[in-house]
Scaffold this motif. Sequence first.
Motif, PDB file in Angstrom:
ATOM      1  N   GLN A   1       2.414   9.961  15.293  1.00  0.00           N
ATOM      2  CA  GLN A   1       1.537  10.983  15.863  1.00  0.00           C
ATOM      3  C   GLN A   1       1.534  12.188  14.925  1.00  0.00           C
ATOM      4  N   MET A   2       0.343  12.625  14.530  1.00  0.00           N
ATOM      5  CA  MET A   2       0.184  13.801  13.683  1.00  0.00           C
ATOM      6  C   MET A   2      -0.831  14.727  14.323  1.00  0.00           C
ATOM      7  N   ASP A   3      -0.382  15.922  14.679  1.00  0.00           N
ATOM      8  CA  ASP A   3      -1.249  16.898  15.347  1.00  0.00           C
ATOM      9  C   ASP A   3      -1.876  16.315  16.611  1.00  0.00           C
ATOM     10  N   GLY A   4      -1.087  15.501  17.332  1.00  0.00           N
ATOM     11  CA  GLY A   4      -1.565  14.928  18.578  1.00  0.00           C
ATOM     12  C   GLY A   4      -2.530  13.779  18.417  1.00  0.00           C
ATOM     13  N   ARG A   5      -2.693  13.276  17.208  1.00  0.00           N
ATOM     14  CA  ARG A   5      -3.633  12.179  16.958  1.00  0.00           C
ATOM     15  C   ARG A   5      -2.853  10.969  16.450  1.00  0.00           C
ATOM     16  N   PRO A   6      -3.266   9.757  16.848  1.00  0.00           N
ATOM     17  CA  PRO A   6      -2.538   8.545  16.417  1.00  0.00           C
ATOM     18  C   PRO A   6      -2.922   8.140  14.993  1.00  0.00           C
ATOM     19  N   TYR A   7      -1.902   7.827  14.210  1.00  0.00           N
ATOM     20  CA  TYR A   7      -2.116   7.367  12.835  1.00  0.00           C
ATOM     21  C   TYR A   7      -1.327   6.078  12.614  1.00  0.00           C
ATOM     22  N   LEU A   8      -1.875   5.225  11.769  1.00  0.00           N
ATOM     23  CA  LEU A   8      -1.183   4.053  11.271  1.00  0.00           C
ATOM     24  C   LEU A   8      -0.821   4.333   9.821  1.00  0.00           C
ATOM     25  N   VAL A   9       0.443   4.604   9.583  1.00  0.00           N
ATOM     26  CA  VAL A   9       0.887   4.985   8.240  1.00  0.00           C
ATOM     27  C   VAL A   9       1.199   3.713   7.456  1.00  0.00           C
ATOM     28  N   LEU A  10       0.422   3.477   6.399  1.00  0.00           N
ATOM     29  CA  LEU A  10       0.571   2.289   5.553  1.00  0.00           C
ATOM     30  C   LEU A  10       1.490   2.616   4.385  1.00  0.00           C
ATOM     31  N   LEU A  11       2.397   1.708   4.068  1.00  0.00           N
ATOM     32  CA  LEU A  11       3.373   1.925   3.005  1.00  0.00           C
ATOM     33  C   LEU A  11       3.274   0.796   1.980  1.00  0.00           C
ATOM     34  N   ASN A  12       3.235   1.202   0.691  1.00  0.00           N
ATOM     35  CA  ASN A  12       3.276   0.241  -0.423  1.00  0.00           C
ATOM     36  C   ASN A  12       2.182  -0.815  -0.278  1.00  0.00           C
ATOM     37  N   GLY A  13       0.966  -0.366  -0.505  1.00  0.00           N
ATOM     38  CA  GLY A  13      -0.147  -1.295  -0.375  1.00  0.00           C
ATOM     39  C   GLY A  13      -1.304  -0.920  -1.277  1.00  0.00           C
ATOM     40  N   SER A  14      -2.456  -1.457  -0.944  1.00  0.00           N
ATOM     41  CA  SER A  14      -3.664  -1.194  -1.719  1.00  0.00           C
ATOM     42  C   SER A  14      -4.859  -1.148  -0.776  1.00  0.00           C
ATOM     43  N   ALA A  15      -5.936  -0.490  -1.254  1.00  0.00           N
ATOM     44  CA  ALA A  15      -7.161  -0.365  -0.472  1.00  0.00           C
ATOM     45  C   ALA A  15      -8.327  -0.814  -1.326  1.00  0.00           C
TER      46      ALA A  15
ATOM     47  N   LEU B   1      -7.674   0.792  -5.080  1.00  0.00           N
ATOM     48  CA  LEU B   1      -6.616   1.738  -5.435  1.00  0.00           C
ATOM     49  C   LEU B   1      -5.321   1.275  -4.790  1.00  0.00           C
ATOM     50  N   SER B   2      -4.215   1.692  -5.375  1.00  0.00           N
ATOM     51  CA  SER B   2      -2.885   1.394  -4.846  1.00  0.00           C
ATOM     52  C   SER B   2      -2.268   2.684  -4.314  1.00  0.00           C
ATOM     53  N   PHE B   3      -1.390   2.568  -3.351  1.00  0.00           N
ATOM     54  CA  PHE B   3      -0.781   3.754  -2.749  1.00  0.00           C
ATOM     55  C   PHE B   3       0.644   3.412  -2.320  1.00  0.00           C
ATOM     56  N   ASN B   4       1.448   4.473  -2.253  1.00  0.00           N
ATOM     57  CA  ASN B   4       2.793   4.343  -1.703  1.00  0.00           C
ATOM     58  C   ASN B   4       2.828   4.669  -0.204  1.00  0.00           C
ATOM     59  N   ARG B   5       1.978   5.617   0.176  1.00  0.00           N
ATOM     60  CA  ARG B   5       1.910   6.014   1.589  1.00  0.00           C
ATOM     61  C   ARG B   5       0.492   6.484   1.888  1.00  0.00           C
ATOM     62  N   LEU B   6      -0.113   5.903   2.895  1.00  0.00           N
ATOM     63  CA  LEU B   6      -1.489   6.250   3.233  1.00  0.00           C
ATOM     64  C   LEU B   6      -1.642   6.312   4.755  1.00  0.00           C
ATOM     65  N   PRO B   7      -1.909   7.503   5.333  1.00  0.00           N
ATOM     66  CA  PRO B   7      -2.151   7.597   6.775  1.00  0.00           C
ATOM     67  C   PRO B   7      -3.569   7.103   7.104  1.00  0.00           C
ATOM     68  N   PHE B   8      -3.657   6.215   8.059  1.00  0.00           N
ATOM     69  CA  PHE B   8      -4.947   5.688   8.520  1.00  0.00           C
ATOM     70  C   PHE B   8      -5.208   6.241   9.919  1.00  0.00           C
ATOM     71  N   ASP B   9      -6.241   7.080  10.043  1.00  0.00           N
ATOM     72  CA  ASP B   9      -6.531   7.761  11.302  1.00  0.00           C
ATOM     73  C   ASP B   9      -7.140   6.777  12.306  1.00  0.00           C
ATOM     74  N   LEU B  10      -6.473   6.636  13.470  1.00  0.00           N
ATOM     75  CA  LEU B  10      -6.961   5.734  14.509  1.00  0.00           C
ATOM     76  C   LEU B  10      -7.720   6.450  15.623  1.00  0.00           C
ATOM     77  N   SER B  11      -7.762   7.786  15.585  1.00  0.00           N
ATOM     78  CA  SER B  11      -8.394   8.526  16.677  1.00  0.00           C
ATOM     79  C   SER B  11      -9.868   8.171  16.872  1.00  0.00           C
ATOM     80  N   PRO B  12     -10.657   7.879  15.808  1.00  0.00           N
ATOM     81  CA  PRO B  12     -12.052   7.498  16.068  1.00  0.00           C
ATOM     82  C   PRO B  12     -12.183   6.199  16.860  1.00  0.00           C
ATOM     83  N   PHE B  13     -11.131   5.397  16.868  1.00  0.00           N
ATOM     84  CA  PHE B  13     -11.199   4.100  17.549  1.00  0.00           C
ATOM     85  C   PHE B  13     -10.480   4.096  18.906  1.00  0.00           C
ATOM     86  N   THR B  14      -9.841   5.218  19.222  1.00  0.00           N
ATOM     87  CA  THR B  14      -9.078   5.267  20.472  1.00  0.00           C
ATOM     88  C   THR B  14      -9.708   6.187  21.512  1.00  0.00           C
ATOM     89  N   GLU B  15     -10.850   6.763  21.223  1.00  0.00           N
ATOM     90  CA  GLU B  15     -11.498   7.635  22.194  1.00  0.00           C
ATOM     91  C   GLU B  15     -11.997   6.814  23.374  1.00  0.00           C
TER      92      GLU B  15
END
Length: 376
Positions: free
Chosen positions: A195-209, A221-235
């Motif tokens: 939870q970040m600022d009251g919003r749900p996030y799926l934090v992805l670790l060691n991956g690619s997009a 792109l590759s990333f070590n840590r990437l927050p994926f915002d789920l709030s648009p899908f949980t309303e």
Amino acid sequence: MTLIQRYLFRQIALPAVAACSALVGIGLLSQSLEQLELIVERGQSLATMGFLTLLAVPLLVSVILPIGLFVGALIALTRLQREQELTAAFASGMSRWAVIAPALRIATIVMLLALFSNLFLQPWAQRTARETAFAIRTDLAALLVQEGQFVQGPDGLTVYVQQIEQNGLLKNLFVYLEDGDKVRTWDAAEARFEQMDGRPYLVLLNGSAQEYSSRGVLDQLSFNRLPFDLSPFTETTERIRYKPADMWLTQLMNPNADDLRAATHGELAAEGHARLSSPLYALTAMAMALAAILGGGFSRTGYSLRIAKAGAAFLVVRVMGYGLTAASAWNGGLNILQYVVPAVAAFLALRLLFRDVRKRRGAFTGLGRRLKARFA
């Protein structure tokens, strides 16, 4: 209370508490079995399941307390009568009121506890349980993750997780999102909900997009840590719908427009009167238990028949109470009977108890007169 009364109080209270505790345990077991869905289908923890199970206790109390009191009182009074401890109390000069006073004090305490539970604990617990269940049901973030399955969410979102560890860590996660003419995918070795600022996030670790557009361009792109915002899908536009069992007494007796969406005015009033009248069944239960054991003479063969009659009578009275609650929802004039039935049943039981005393006193008086006339 005198020393003997304190002794009788303890001897009756302990079996009553044990009987109520056993019945509450059985009720909690049945409730916990119903809550298994939270773990199996909703992916919730045992702590959440236990919390929701405990919130059902106040609702069970109004049903269990009179029954547990009746059973416990019968057990205690039967033992006291069989071992002639009640006979010894009468022989010491105690009146019948003095002997049954500890039992009536216990019934009064149970009545007050049931009333407190009905007016305060039950609505709070039921509302909390309703809100928790609503949050679980609308928690799309938890529903999106099921081990070893592709789960389709709203707005073209699909999530796959190979393994979910006990600490909530997601292993080998794949996310697919189709947004108009763009297709985006994410894969990560690990992920976790935060939870970040009251919003749900799926934090992805060691991956690619990856992003693929309709023009045939692929960006990666590759990333070590990437927050994926789920709030648009949980309303959600759903609202919590409270039932009459969830409402406070003031809402039941003086409902507003929102309260009347849950039930009719008659149903709410019937529920309110049921909460106020149901504690009276504790007094009814104790009075019937006293009448079953002390309403007749001493019996060395036991009191099975009298106990069976008292149990059947209490069952009939309690079922009548539930029937009156249902009928009062359609006819408000019947609400007064929710108070009358348990009160009259308790009065008749106590009258039977003391009528037996008057009969025996009359018999002893008549026998004394006959003996006096014979030997005069």
